[in-house]
Design a protein around this motif. Structure first.
Motif, short mmCIF file in Angstrom:
data_model
loop_
_atom_site.label_atom_id
_atom_site.label_comp_id
_atom_site.label_asym_id
_atom_site.label_seq_id
_atom_site.Cartn_x
_atom_site.Cartn_y
_atom_site.Cartn_z
N THR A 35 0.82 -1.20 0.00
CA THR A 35 0.00 0.00 0.00
C THR A 35 0.86 1.26 0.00
O THR A 35 1.78 1.39 0.80
CB THR A 35 -0.93 0.03 1.23
OG1 THR A 35 -1.77 -1.13 1.20
CG2 THR A 35 -1.80 1.28 1.22
N PHE A 163 -12.12 1.42 -3.67
CA PHE A 163 -13.24 1.36 -2.72
C PHE A 163 -13.79 2.73 -2.36
O PHE A 163 -14.76 2.82 -1.61
CB PHE A 163 -12.79 0.65 -1.43
CG PHE A 163 -11.97 -0.59 -1.69
CD1 PHE A 163 -12.55 -1.71 -2.26
CD2 PHE A 163 -10.63 -0.63 -1.38
CE1 PHE A 163 -11.80 -2.85 -2.52
CE2 PHE A 163 -9.86 -1.75 -1.63
CZ PHE A 163 -10.45 -2.87 -2.20
N ARG A 171 -18.02 -1.17 1.64
CA ARG A 171 -16.57 -1.05 1.47
C ARG A 171 -15.83 -2.21 2.12
O ARG A 171 -14.92 -2.79 1.54
CB ARG A 171 -16.11 0.28 2.08
CG ARG A 171 -15.01 0.97 1.30
CD ARG A 171 -14.72 2.34 1.86
NE ARG A 171 -15.80 3.27 1.57
CZ ARG A 171 -15.91 4.48 2.11
NH1 ARG A 171 -15.00 4.88 2.98
NH2 ARG A 171 -16.90 5.27 1.78
N HIS A 172 -16.24 -2.57 3.33
CA HIS A 172 -15.57 -3.67 4.05
C HIS A 172 -15.71 -4.98 3.27
O HIS A 172 -14.73 -5.72 3.10
CB HIS A 172 -16.14 -3.82 5.45
CG HIS A 172 -15.69 -5.05 6.16
ND1 HIS A 172 -14.41 -5.19 6.65
CD2 HIS A 172 -16.34 -6.21 6.44
CE1 HIS A 172 -14.27 -6.39 7.20
NE2 HIS A 172 -15.43 -7.02 7.08
N ARG A 175 -13.53 -4.87 0.11
CA ARG A 175 -12.10 -5.03 0.43
C ARG A 175 -11.77 -6.50 0.65
O ARG A 175 -10.78 -7.02 0.14
CB ARG A 175 -11.76 -4.23 1.70
CG ARG A 175 -11.71 -2.72 1.55
CD ARG A 175 -11.13 -2.15 2.84
NE ARG A 175 -11.24 -0.70 2.90
CZ ARG A 175 -12.06 -0.05 3.73
NH1 ARG A 175 -12.85 -0.73 4.54
NH2 ARG A 175 -12.08 1.26 3.75
N ARG A 176 -12.58 -7.16 1.44
CA ARG A 176 -12.32 -8.56 1.75
C ARG A 176 -12.36 -9.41 0.49
O ARG A 176 -11.50 -10.28 0.28
CB ARG A 176 -13.35 -9.06 2.77
CG ARG A 176 -13.07 -10.48 3.27
CD ARG A 176 -13.97 -10.82 4.43
NE ARG A 176 -15.39 -10.63 4.08
CZ ARG A 176 -16.38 -10.75 4.94
NH1 ARG A 176 -16.13 -11.03 6.21
NH2 ARG A 176 -17.64 -10.59 4.55
N PHE A 179 -9.14 -8.44 -1.79
CA PHE A 179 -7.86 -8.90 -1.25
C PHE A 179 -7.78 -10.42 -1.19
O PHE A 179 -6.73 -11.01 -1.46
CB PHE A 179 -7.60 -8.28 0.12
CG PHE A 179 -7.51 -6.78 0.09
CD1 PHE A 179 -6.94 -6.12 -0.98
CD2 PHE A 179 -8.01 -6.01 1.14
CE1 PHE A 179 -6.86 -4.73 -1.02
CE2 PHE A 179 -7.93 -4.62 1.12
CZ PHE A 179 -7.37 -3.98 0.04
N LEU A 191 -1.53 -1.02 -4.07
CA LEU A 191 -2.73 -0.24 -3.79
C LEU A 191 -2.33 1.19 -3.45
O LEU A 191 -1.47 1.41 -2.61
CB LEU A 191 -3.48 -0.86 -2.60
CG LEU A 191 -4.56 -0.03 -1.92
CD1 LEU A 191 -5.78 0.11 -2.82
CD2 LEU A 191 -4.96 -0.66 -0.58
N THR A 193 -3.98 4.73 -1.98
CA THR A 193 -5.17 5.15 -1.26
C THR A 193 -4.82 6.27 -0.29
O THR A 193 -3.66 6.50 0.04
CB THR A 193 -5.77 3.96 -0.47
OG1 THR A 193 -6.98 4.37 0.17
CG2 THR A 193 -4.80 3.44 0.58
N ASP A 198 -8.26 1.02 4.23
CA ASP A 198 -7.84 0.21 3.07
C ASP A 198 -6.52 -0.48 3.38
O ASP A 198 -6.35 -1.68 3.15
CB ASP A 198 -7.64 1.10 1.83
CG ASP A 198 -8.94 1.58 1.22
OD1 ASP A 198 -10.01 1.11 1.63
OD2 ASP A 198 -8.87 2.44 0.32
N GLU A 201 -6.80 -3.31 6.06
CA GLU A 201 -7.43 -4.55 5.59
C GLU A 201 -6.60 -5.24 4.52
O GLU A 201 -6.70 -6.46 4.34
CB GLU A 201 -8.85 -4.27 5.11
CG GLU A 201 -9.77 -3.83 6.24
CD GLU A 201 -11.24 -4.07 5.94
OE1 GLU A 201 -11.56 -5.12 5.33
OE2 GLU A 201 -12.06 -3.22 6.32
N ALA A 202 -5.77 -4.49 3.81
CA ALA A 202 -4.88 -5.10 2.82
C ALA A 202 -3.87 -6.01 3.52
O ALA A 202 -3.48 -7.05 2.99
CB ALA A 202 -4.15 -4.03 2.02
#
Length: 211
Positions: A35, A163, A171-172, A175-176, A179, A191, A193, A198, A201-202
Motif C-alpha cells: 500500500t 473502494f 466497502r468492508h 475489500r475482503r 484482497f 494499492l 489510497t 484500506d 485490511e490489505a
C-alpha cells in the motif's frame, strides 16, 4: 493458490519540473498487497501511471520495473501483463455482464462460457450473465469489474482507490473480496489510497508519501 508472481520496483524515481515527486524501492511477492498512502498531489496516481505504462510526457522517470524477473520498464502498456482496478467499474454499457467478462479474457482461453458462468457464481452473481450493466447496483458492478480483471489473467495488479466511491457498509465486504481473490491468485498488487482502513485490511506493508 498458484505459484504466484513477483513485482519489483528497482530504484524508481519520478520527477516533475526538476522536483522529485517520489522515490521507491519495493519487492512485492505473490499475493501481497503493498500500500502506498498519501494526500492528493503526493504522486500516487503518477506512480500507477508509470508502472502501467502510460506516464504523461510532463514527468520524467528513472529506475526499473521487473515482473517475474523480466524488465518491463519500456514495454507498451498492453504487453506488461499488469491489470488495473479503478475507482469506477468502467463496465462497457453496450455489452452484457457476460460480454464484459469475455472482453478481457485471452483469445486462447478454453471454454469461455463455462469460465464466465463459474466466475459469476464465485462472486455471488450466478445467472447475471445476460444482464445489462445499467441494471446492477454499485456493489454488483464492482464485483463484475474485479472478476473481469482476474479473467484477463494479469501477472500483477494496480489498485487505484477502488473502494473510495462505495458506501461504507459495502466497502468492508468489497475489500475482503478483492484482497482474498488477489491472494488466492498469487498476484502481487500495489494499492494507492488515502484511506487508512484500506491499508489495514490489505494487511501488507505500507509506505506513506508526503507532498
Amino acid at each position: 493458490m498458484s505459484a504466484g508472481h513477483r513485482l519489483v520496483l528497482d530504484d524508481v524515481r519520478i520527477v516533475l519540473e526538476g522536483n522529485t515527486l517520489l522515490k521507491l524501492d519495493a519487492e512485492i511477492g505473490p499475493g501481497e498487497v503493498y500500500t502506498v498512502m498519501g494526500p492528493s498531489g503526493s504522486g500516487k496516481s503518477t506512480l500507477l501511471a508509470y508502472l502501467a505504462g502510460f506516464l504523461a510526457p510532463a514527468f520524467q522517470a528513472s529506475g526499473r520495473v521487473l515482473l517475474d524477473g523480466h524488465d518491463i520498464t519500456r514495454l507498451p502498456a498492453e504487453r506488461r501483463g499488469i491489470g488495473l482496478l479503478f475507482q469506477d467499474p468502467l463496465l462497457f454499457p453496450h455489452l452484457s455482464v457476460a460480454g464484459n467478462l469475455r472482453f478481457g479474457m485471452p483469445n486462447a482461453a478454453p471454454d469461455k462460457a463455462g469460465q464466465i458462468e463459474a466466475a459469476l457464481e464465485r462472486i455471488g452473481l450466478a445467472g447475471f450473465g445476460q444482464r445489462d450493466p445499467a441494471t446492477l447496483s454499485g456493489g454488483q458492478k464492482a464485483r463484475v469489474a474485479l472478476m473481469r480483471l482476474l479473467l484477463s489473467a494479469p501477472r500483477a495488479v494496480l489498485l487505484d482507490e477502488p473502494f473510495s466511491k462505495l458506501d461504507r457498509p459495502l466497502r468492508h465486504d468489497m475489500r475482503r473480496l478483492v484482497f482474498d481473490r488477489l491472494r488466492e491468485a498469487g498476484l502481487p498488487s500495489l494499492l494507492v489510497t488515502h484511506d487508512r482502513e484500506d491499508a489495514e485490511e490489505a494487511g501488507g506493508r505500507v509506505i506513506e508519501l508526503s507532498h
